[in-house]
Design an enzyme around this catalytic site. Structure first.
Site, PDB file in Angstrom:
ATOM      1  N   ARG A  17      51.025  35.880 128.811  1.00  0.00           N
ATOM      2  CA  ARG A  17      51.795  35.276 127.705  1.00  0.00           C
ATOM      3  C   ARG A  17      53.204  35.867 127.628  1.00  0.00           C
ATOM      4  O   ARG A  17      53.391  37.059 127.829  1.00  0.00           O
ATOM      5  CB  ARG A  17      51.098  35.566 126.372  1.00  0.00           C
ATOM      6  CG  ARG A  17      49.809  34.825 126.196  1.00  0.00           C
ATOM      7  CD  ARG A  17      49.356  35.054 124.789  1.00  0.00           C
ATOM      8  NE  ARG A  17      48.035  34.513 124.548  1.00  0.00           N
ATOM      9  CZ  ARG A  17      47.357  34.730 123.431  1.00  0.00           C
ATOM     10  NH1 ARG A  17      47.861  35.476 122.473  1.00  0.00           N
ATOM     11  NH2 ARG A  17      46.168  34.194 123.276  1.00  0.00           N
ATOM     12  N   ARG A  61      54.773  40.422 124.283  1.00  0.00           N
ATOM     13  CA  ARG A  61      54.499  41.127 123.027  1.00  0.00           C
ATOM     14  C   ARG A  61      53.587  42.319 123.285  1.00  0.00           C
ATOM     15  O   ARG A  61      52.744  42.265 124.185  1.00  0.00           O
ATOM     16  CB  ARG A  61      53.812  40.188 122.033  1.00  0.00           C
ATOM     17  CG  ARG A  61      54.703  39.095 121.488  1.00  0.00           C
ATOM     18  CD  ARG A  61      54.107  38.556 120.199  1.00  0.00           C
ATOM     19  NE  ARG A  61      54.845  37.396 119.726  1.00  0.00           N
ATOM     20  CZ  ARG A  61      54.423  36.150 119.849  1.00  0.00           C
ATOM     21  NH1 ARG A  61      53.263  35.888 120.409  1.00  0.00           N
ATOM     22  NH2 ARG A  61      55.136  35.159 119.386  1.00  0.00           N
TER      23      ARG A  61
END
Ligand SMILES: [Zn+2]
Length: 213
Positions: free
Chosen positions: A127, A160
């Site tokens: 991601r 993240r």
């Protein structure tokens, strides 16, 4: 129809829970959502939970179960519900079982969305996010047109902290230690159904509807 969703963080059980809730017209009861609602509405239970959370402590099982039972006692849950994020531990499962028995009630199915750790790490660590506009990508499944750059606003994409392999591994370790024993627990009760969570979202859902009927 009362259903418990089991599966590692990142296995996709929240998505399946929502799809089940929609198809069978029962509420999707996520413990995270109930906590937030109780705290926001300033209920007695919410105030008690907030005291623990403000101190950085875990909310005790008894209180978590109390908040959950309060939710499932509401009118919209009378034909059933899908529990997502609860129980997380054997003691929580025991309290739930005891309280439901008192009400002459029981859980019908515990659905385990089974995905090997390495698949979860690959899913999560691929991601990428744009911190400027909030767009999200996946290096394998939804890649940006230009590597590392947001299609929408041209900013640099980041991974993240939550999606870093070491963070994902930590969450998986906690899961294996605390929550995986529930698989044996519900298997012994004869209500465990495992589905192959590595498949496409729709295929996983077909497998689930095949079980629920
Ligand atoms: Zn952007």
């Amino acid at each position: 129809m009362k259903i418990i969703m089991l599966g590692a963080p990142g296995a996709g059980k929240g998505t399946q829970a929502k799809m089940i809730a929609e198809k069978y017209k029962v509420p999707h009861v996520s413990t995270g959502d109930i906590f937030r609602a109780n705290i926001k509405n300033g209920t007695e239970l919410g105030k008690k939970a907030k005291e623990y959370m403000d101190k950085g402590q875990l909310v005790p099982d008894e209180l978590t179960v109390e908040i959950l039972l309060d939710r499932v006692a509401q009118e919209d849950c009378k034909n059933g519900y899908v529990l997502d994020g609860f129980p997380r531990t054997i003691p929580q499962a025991d309290v739930l079982d005891k309280e439901l028995t008192k009400l002459g009630d029981k859980v019908d199915f515990a659905i385990n969305v089974d995905v090997p750790d390495e698949n979860i790490v690959r899913r999560m660590s691929g991601r990428r996010a744009c911190l400027k506009c909030g767009a999200t990508y996946h290096i394998e499944h939804i890649p940006p047109k230009q590597e590392g750059i947001c299609d929408v606003c041209g900013s640099e994409l980041v991974q993240r902290d939550d999606d870093k392999p070491e963070t994902v591994q930590n969450r998986l370790s906690v899961y294996h230690e605390q929550t995986q024993p529930l698989i044996d627990y519900y298997n012994e009760k004869g209500i465990l159904k495992s589905v192959d969570g590595t498949k496409d979202m729709q295929d996983v859902f077909s497998e689930i509807t095949g079980i629920l009927g």
